[in-house]
Write an enzyme that holds these catalytic residues in place. Structure first.
Site, PDB file in Angstrom:
ATOM      1  CE  LYS A 277      -3.260  -3.158   1.120  1.00 16.11           C
ATOM      2  NZ  LYS A 277      -4.414  -3.002   0.374  1.00 16.11           N
TER       3      LYS A 277
ATOM      4  CG  HIS B 152      -7.770  -9.973  -4.815  1.00 18.25           C
ATOM      5  ND1 HIS B 152      -8.793  -9.802  -5.505  1.00 18.25           N
ATOM      6  CD2 HIS B 152      -7.458 -10.245  -4.144  1.00 18.25           C
ATOM      7  CE1 HIS B 152      -9.282  -8.413  -4.162  1.00 18.25           C
ATOM      8  NE2 HIS B 152      -8.237  -8.894  -3.767  1.00 18.25           N
TER       9      HIS B 152
END
Length: 466
Positions: free
Chosen positions: A166, A285
């Site tokens: 992130k 994902h």
């Protein structure tokens, strides 16, 4: 001979067959049906069976040119849902010959392609599928599976640790690689591209791949452990996706990643075949899954998407956390976690498993727990998911007050402490906090992490109840 009889007739006359004995080769489906007022459940169930197999709204002359008895879907059982006024579970059996071999795409087009917009139904949800071995054997399945992955990575007897880098968008490739290096150097096994990192103006894919590969090799050399970074190969075309996977293989990295719902099952299956042929692990994902699976009365349950992924192919898949910021009810989550990992899963309605599923020897998939988890969750995660899982701490690593590497150290120490305590026979559920506190005494990094996240909870009542 009987003349062709035109006209509209009720579905249930042809497609509702309560006496039908299901075959071992049938694909079985459990639908949660909410009929419109005035539509009997048998008719609604039969309508689903018809429209997702051979039926159409009126009798057609060409029905005489085939054997409907051989090819039609059959609604063979209907039961009311306890506690719900107008919901029923309709069980439908589909003959195997309705489906193309080795194509999840075709399976879904047939079973859920058309019926969900059906007027006679207020809502429709596919709760579970039974995939017969005769069909699952036409798929390659996961490129490698759990055991082969452990052998490749030389990591045994504990869950694997990951971290999503992130901020997910906006870093340059060089700074991105730096964050990857720090996390891996600190003790994580994997770092991960966020699902929406593909190839944007601020960081083109090739730059990212190069910097991440450098980070992996540097961290491997310094720690003596095998490291990986899930390089997201998802792209706008299948050709571009393959180009990225091939480049990853040329760099010699161990694992790539794909968004299997937004990328599509066809692309995913192609990528899975490439990954097996070339020794790449494949991390999956589930971006977009909640669009499909979050409503309780309409859509598809995630356990169906999970089964589909095991057939299409993937070595890891995100599967909720039970404890973090995203949804997941414990028993139900564990139900589809077992469907991902085990060879044979008994029917168990308390865990949402409607059918006994025999995968025979299809490799298993590692469930990934990710989303709002931190060091205090470690004992619960270790207990709930066991050794065969990947625990992913994004903010729980990068949010550490001293930086990324100490954040990674904190997580690794917490994990090793939990695994050791469990192996010594201690009860993680009861003594979890105590175990973490003890470990924090000799790990300043862990102590700092404990301090930061001691108050954080994501407490909302779960929506996924039986």
């Amino acid at each position: 001979s009987v003349a062709f009889k035109a006209g509209v007739k009720e579905y249930k006359l042809t497609y509702y067959t309560p006496d039908y004995e299901t075959k071992d080769t049938d694909i079985l489906a459990a639908f949660r049906v909410t009929p419109q007022p005035g539509v009997p459940p048998e008719e609604a169930g039969a309508a689903v069976a018809a429209e997702s197999s051979t039926g159409t709204w009126t009798t057609v002359w060409t029905d005489g040119l085939t054997s409907l008895d051989r090819y039609k879907g059959r609604c063979y059982h209907i039961e009311p849902v306890a506690g719900e006024e107008s919901q029923f579970i309709a069980y439908v059996a589909y003959p195997l010959d309705l489906f193309e071999e080795g194509s999840v795409t075709n399976m879904f087009t047939s079973i859920v392609g058309n019926v969900f917009g059906f007027k006679a139904l207020r809502a429709l949800r596919l709760e579970d599928l039974r995939i017969p071995p005769a069909y699952s054997k036409t798929f390659q399945g996961p490129p490698h599976g759990i055991q082969v992955e452990r052998d490749k990575l030389n990591k045994y007897g504990r869950p694997l640790l990951g971290c999503t880098i992130k901020p997910k968008l906006g870093l340059s490739a060089k700074n991105y690689g730096r964050a990857v290096y720090e996390c891996l150097r600190g003790g994580l096994d994997f770092t991960k591209d966020d699902e929406n990192v593909n190839s944007q103006p601020f960081m083109r894919w090739r730059d990212r791949f190069l910097f991440c590969a450098e980070a992996i090799y540097k961290a491997q050399a310094e720690t003596g452990e095998i490291k990986g970074h899930y390089l997201n190969a998802t792209a706008g075309t299948c050709e571009e996706m393959m180009k990225r996977a091939i480049f990853a293989r040329e760099l010699g990295v161990p694992i790539v990643m794909h968004d299997y719902l937004t990328g599509g099952f066809t692309a995913n299956t192609s990528l899975a075949h490439y990954c097996r042929d070339n020794g790449l692990l494949l991390h999956i994902h589930r971006a977009m899954h909640a669009v499909i699976d979050r409503q309780k009365n309409h859509g598809m349950h995630f356990r169906v998407l999970a089964k589909a992924l095991r057939m299409s192919g993937g070595d890891h898949i995100h599967a909720g956390t039970v404890v973090g910021k995203l949804e997941g009810e414990r028993e139900i989550t564990l139900g589809f976690v077992d469907l991902l990992r085990d060879d044979y899963i008994e029917k168990d309605r308390s865990r949402g498993i409607y059918f006994t599923q025999d995968w025979v020897s299809l490799p298993g998939v590692l469930p990934v727990a990710s989303g709002g988890i931190h060091v205090w969750h470690m004992p619960a995660l270790t207990e709930i998911f066991g050794d065969d899982s990947v625990l992913q701490f994004g903010g729980g690593t990068l949010g550490h007050p001293w930086g990324n590497a100490p954040g990674a150290v904190a997580n690794r120490v917490a994990l090793e402490a939990c695994v050791q305590a469990r192996n010594e026979g201690r009860d993680l559920a009861r003594e979890g906090n105590e175990i973490i506190r003890e470990a924090a005494k000799w790990s300043p990094e862990l102590a700092a992490a404990c301090e930061v996240w001691k108050e954080i909870k994501f407490e909302f009542p779960a929506m996924d109840t039986l």
